[in-house]
Design a protein around this motif. Structure first.
Motif, PDB file in Angstrom:
ATOM      1  N   LYS A   6      -1.408  -1.090  -4.449  1.00 45.89           N
ATOM      2  CA  LYS A   6      -2.775  -0.521  -3.973  1.00 45.89           C
ATOM      3  C   LYS A   6      -2.213   1.051  -3.468  1.00 45.89           C
ATOM      4  O   LYS A   6      -1.241   1.129  -2.845  1.00 45.89           O
ATOM      5  N   ALA A   7      -3.016   1.830  -3.908  1.00 46.83           N
ATOM      6  CA  ALA A   7      -2.708   3.547  -3.643  1.00 46.83           C
ATOM      7  C   ALA A   7      -3.931   4.058  -3.203  1.00 46.83           C
ATOM      8  O   ALA A   7      -5.069   3.880  -3.846  1.00 46.83           O
TER       9      ALA A   7
ATOM     10  N   LEU B 126      -5.743   8.550 -11.909  1.00 40.37           N
ATOM     11  CA  LEU B 126      -5.194   8.406 -13.230  1.00 40.37           C
ATOM     12  C   LEU B 126      -6.074   8.482 -14.393  1.00 40.37           C
ATOM     13  O   LEU B 126      -7.214   8.008 -14.204  1.00 40.37           O
ATOM     14  N   LYS B 127      -5.833   8.925 -15.267  1.00 38.51           N
ATOM     15  CA  LYS B 127      -6.660   8.781 -16.509  1.00 38.51           C
ATOM     16  C   LYS B 127      -6.594   7.453 -17.178  1.00 38.51           C
ATOM     17  O   LYS B 127      -7.482   6.860 -17.771  1.00 38.51           O
ATOM     18  N   ASP B 128      -5.380   6.961 -17.356  1.00 36.79           N
ATOM     19  CA  ASP B 128      -5.176   5.584 -17.781  1.00 36.79           C
ATOM     20  C   ASP B 128      -4.628   4.567 -16.452  1.00 36.79           C
ATOM     21  O   ASP B 128      -3.880   5.047 -15.810  1.00 36.79           O
ATOM     22  N   ASP B 129      -5.521   3.724 -16.330  1.00 36.33           N
ATOM     23  CA  ASP B 129      -5.221   2.729 -15.407  1.00 36.33           C
ATOM     24  C   ASP B 129      -3.799   2.058 -15.448  1.00 36.33           C
ATOM     25  O   ASP B 129      -3.183   1.661 -16.710  1.00 36.33           O
ATOM     26  N   ILE B 130      -2.990   1.740 -14.533  1.00 43.58           N
ATOM     27  CA  ILE B 130      -1.939   1.150 -14.534  1.00 43.58           C
ATOM     28  C   ILE B 130      -2.123  -0.356 -14.281  1.00 43.58           C
ATOM     29  O   ILE B 130      -2.865  -0.572 -13.109  1.00 43.58           O
ATOM     30  N   GLU B 131      -1.593  -1.059 -14.973  1.00 43.63           N
ATOM     31  CA  GLU B 131      -1.887  -2.655 -14.811  1.00 43.63           C
ATOM     32  C   GLU B 131      -1.360  -3.131 -13.602  1.00 43.63           C
ATOM     33  O   GLU B 131      -0.086  -2.778 -13.159  1.00 43.63           O
ATOM     34  N   GLY B 132      -2.077  -3.807 -12.794  1.00 47.39           N
ATOM     35  CA  GLY B 132      -1.719  -4.581 -11.596  1.00 47.39           C
ATOM     36  C   GLY B 132      -1.777  -3.523 -10.205  1.00 47.39           C
ATOM     37  O   GLY B 132      -1.630  -3.967  -9.307  1.00 47.39           O
ATOM     38  N   MET B 133      -2.457  -2.442 -10.345  1.00 50.87           N
ATOM     39  CA  MET B 133      -2.525  -1.229  -9.394  1.00 50.87           C
ATOM     40  C   MET B 133      -3.855  -0.889  -9.381  1.00 50.87           C
ATOM     41  O   MET B 133      -4.598  -0.306 -10.247  1.00 50.87           O
ATOM     42  N   GLN B 134      -4.585  -1.155  -7.944  1.00 52.84           N
ATOM     43  CA  GLN B 134      -5.580  -0.534  -7.832  1.00 52.84           C
ATOM     44  C   GLN B 134      -5.554   1.067  -6.966  1.00 52.84           C
ATOM     45  O   GLN B 134      -5.213   0.841  -5.844  1.00 52.84           O
TER      46      GLN B 134
ATOM     47  N   LEU C  31       0.956  -1.050  -0.064  1.00 51.92           N
ATOM     48  CA  LEU C  31       0.007   0.190   0.073  1.00 51.92           C
ATOM     49  C   LEU C  31       0.916   1.013   0.120  1.00 51.92           C
ATOM     50  O   LEU C  31       1.663   1.399   0.786  1.00 51.92           O
ATOM     51  N   MET C  32       0.646   2.242  -0.861  1.00 49.08           N
ATOM     52  CA  MET C  32       1.058   3.541  -1.029  1.00 49.08           C
ATOM     53  C   MET C  32       0.138   4.578  -0.943  1.00 49.08           C
ATOM     54  O   MET C  32      -1.016   4.557  -1.638  1.00 49.08           O
ATOM     55  N   ILE C  33       0.329   5.619  -0.094  1.00 49.01           N
ATOM     56  CA  ILE C  33      -0.525   6.718   0.390  1.00 49.01           C
ATOM     57  C   ILE C  33       0.207   8.133   0.101  1.00 49.01           C
ATOM     58  O   ILE C  33       1.380   8.328   0.529  1.00 49.01           O
ATOM     59  N   PHE C  34      -0.556   9.109  -0.528  1.00 46.75           N
ATOM     60  CA  PHE C  34      -0.262  10.461  -0.717  1.00 46.75           C
ATOM     61  C   PHE C  34      -1.312  11.250  -0.864  1.00 46.75           C
ATOM     62  O   PHE C  34      -2.236  10.974  -1.281  1.00 46.75           O
TER      63      PHE C  34
END
Length: 464
Positions: A430-431, A439-447, A398-401
Motif C-alpha cells: 500500500k502506498a 502509476l501509468k501501469d498498476d503494480i501487481e499486489g500494490m494499492q 504502508l509506504m508514503i512519499f
C-alpha cells in the motif's frame, strides 16, 4: 643571491590572500579569519620538470596550449579506472579518472585508511599503485593488511611527509593510482610553517595536484575534519581538487555512508553504504533491506518513505514521537531532517490539516543515521507526527512519499515510479503518493492511493 621569503595573509574561510592584515575578509565577509603565511622564495619551473615525463602520452590539463572545438575532444584518452568496489565507483561516478584528485574526509575511526588500503591492494594486482603514509609506520599498515587478509604482494608503500620527495619517488615508480594519507601531515621545505597550517596544506595540495595533472596519476588525498564535521584546512583546498567525498558514520553503528560533496566527473548526490566487519569495510549492495529492519510490533509514529539517492531509491523508516510538553516553549528536535522544515510543516499541518500540536514536544528521527536532504519525506513526516499524536498504528506494509506545499497541496517528486517499484520489491502493498505520481501501469499486489491535498492524505489513513 637568495631571494627573500614573502609574507601574505590568507583567509581561513575562503582562501583569499592579502598583502596586509585586516579584521574582515572582503571576499567572504568573515571576521578575524586572516592568518599570516610565510611563502617560500619564488622558484622556477625546474622542479616541475622532475616529473613531467613520468608517464608520457598523457593529454592532461597541464601544458596544453592548443585550441580545440568541444566536439573534437577525444574522451577515450581518459578511461575510467574501476576500483573493484561498486559502492566507491558509484560515488566517484564510475571509477577513478586519470589525472584527477580526490579528497576523502571523515572522522577519526570512520575507516578512511581501511577502505583505501583495501582498494589499493586489489588495484595493485592489475596496475602499479603507491600508498604514501605519513601518519603511520609501514609496519602498522602491513599489520592491518595482514589482519584484513588483503593481497599485499604487489602494493608499493612509502613512508614520507616531504611532498617534493614523494613526487620525486612517484616519478620513478610511475604509479597509476596514488594515495597520500594524510594531507595535513605533509610539508614543503620552502614553506616556513608547521605541517597542517594553512600555507602548508595549500602549497602541498597544489604541488601534488600539479604532479597528478602532468603525469596522469589518479591521486587520492586523505583529509581530517573539524569538530563541526567539515574538512580541515583552507577552503581553497576544496577548489583545487576534482572530487570531495566524506565517509560518515557513528562509533556505535557498524554502517558507514560515503557521499560526494563535489564531483567534476559524476553526480554529487550519490550514496555508497559500507558495513564495518572484522575483514574491513564490506559493500552493502541493498541498503534498503538494512535500514528496514523494523521491530515485530510497529509502534505509532513509525512510517516508511522512499528517498532518492543519486541513481537509486532508498527505503528508510521515519519515526515521530509527540508528547505533552512541560515547558513554556515546546521542543522541536529533528535528527536526519532539516529543523526549519519541521517547524514549517507543523504550521501547515495546523492550518490545512486541522491538527494543533502547538503545546506538544515533537521529536523526529530517521532510523539508521541516514540524512534526508530532499522534500519527498514531507508527507511521511506529517503522517508519522499525526500517527503518534493520535496514538494510532499505521499498517506495516504502508509506504508514503510526497512534498507538502504551504497551501496544503501535495506536490509530485522525481522518479515516483522507481520509488514504488522499489517498495513493491520489498513487500509493501500500500502506498500514498501525490496524484501526479500515479502509476501509468498498476503494480501487481500494490494499492496506490493518489492524494492532492493534506486533508485527503489524513482521511485516507483515517487520521483526520
Amino acid at each position: 643571491m637568495a631571494k627573500k621569503s614573502k609574507t601574505a595573509f590568507v583567509c581561513n574561510e575562503c582562501g583569499a590572500d592579502y598583502s596586509k592584515w585586516a579584521g574582515q575578509c572582503s571576499a567572504c565577509g568573515a571576521w578575524n579569519s586572516l592568518s599570516e603565511v610565510r611563502l617560500g622564495p619564488e622558484h622556477t619551473d625546474s622542479r616541475a620538470a622532475n616529473f613531467t615525463g613520468a608517464q608520457s602520452g598523457y593529454a592532461g590539463a597541464a601544458g596544453q596550449g592548443k585550441v580545440q572545438k568541444l566536439s573534437e575532444i577525444d574522451l577515450s584518452e581518459l578511461p575510467r579506472i574501476p576500483t573493484n568496489a561498486s559502492e566507491l565507483d558509484r560515488v566517484l561516478g564510475g571509477g577513478l579518472v586519470p589525472g584527477s584528485v580526490v579528497l576523502m574526509g571523515g572522522h577519526p575511526g570512520a575507516g578512511k585508511s581501511t577502505v583505501l588500503l583495501q582498494t589499493l591492494c586489489h588495484l595493485s594486482q592489475n596496475l602499479p599503485a603507491l600508498y604514501v603514509t605519513g601518519e603511520e609506520s609501514l609496519q602498522q599498515v602491513a599489520m592491518r593488511a595482514k589482519r584484513l587478509g588483503l593481497p599485499a604482494d604487489h602494493l608499493q608503500m612509502l613512508s614520507e611527509t616531504n611532498v617534493e620527495q614523494i613526487c620525486l619517488t612517484a616519478g620513478e615508480v610511475k604509479p597509476k593510482v596514488m594515495v597520500v594519507d594524510s594531507i595535513q601531515v605533509m610539508h614543503m621545505a620552502e614553506v616556513q610553517s608547521a605541517p597542517g597550517s594553512v600555507a602548508q596544506v595549500r602549497e602541498s595540495a597544489a604541488y601534488l595536484t600539479r604532479f597528478a595533472k602532468q603525469t596522469g596519476t589518479a591521486l587520492i588525498l586523505v583529509g581530517h575534519v573539524t569538530k563541526d564535521g567539515t574538512l580541515a584546512g583552507p577552503k581553497v583546498l576544496e577548489h583545487i581538487i576534482d572530487c570531495s567525498i566524506m565517509l560518515e558514520g557513528t562509533h556505535d553503528s557498524r554502517f558507514r555512508t560515503l557521499r560526494a560533496h563535489k564531483n567534476r566527473f559524476g553526480a554529487v548526490n550519490e550514496l555508497g553504504v559500507f558495513a564495518m566487519t572484522e575483514q574491513g569495510l564490506k559493500e552493502v549492495s541493498n541498503p534498503s533491506a538494512i535500514f528496514l529492519q523494523r521491530a515485530d510490533e510497529i509502534a505509532a509514529g513509525s512510517v516508511v518513505t522512499s528517498v532518492w539517492e543519486g541513481t537509486r531509491p532508498l527505503l528508510v523508516e521515519l519515526q515521530a514521537l509527540v508528547d505533552d510538553s512541560s515547558l513554556g516553549n515546546p521542543r522541536r528536535v529533528a535528527v536526519g531532517l532539516d529543523q526549519n522544515r519541521l517547524n514549517m510543516l507543523l504550521a501547515v499541518l495546523h492550518r490545512h490539516g486541522g491538527v494543533l500540536i502547538g503545546d506538544q514536544d515533537v521529536f523526529i528521527n530517521v532510523v539508521g543515521g541516514v540524512k534526508v536532504m530532499e522534500t519527498s519525506a514531507d508527507l511521511t513526516l506529517l503522517m508519522a507526527v499525526v500517527s503518534s499524536f493520535r496514538n494510532r498504528t499505521l499498517d506495516r506494509d504502508l509506504m508514503i512519499f510526497g512534498e507538502v506545499g504551504l497551501a496544503g497541496e501535495i506536490r509530485p517528486v522525481p522518479s515516483g515510479q522507481e520509488r514504488l517499484r522499489e517498495a513493491a520489491k520489498h513487500g509493501f502493498r500500500k502506498a500514498i503518493v501525490p496524484a501526479a505520481n500515479r502509476l501509468k501501469d498498476d503494480i501487481e499486489g500494490m494499492q496506490v492511493i493518489p492524494v492532492k491535498t493534506l486533508s485527503e492524505a489524513l482521511n485516507a489513513l483515517d487520521l483526520g
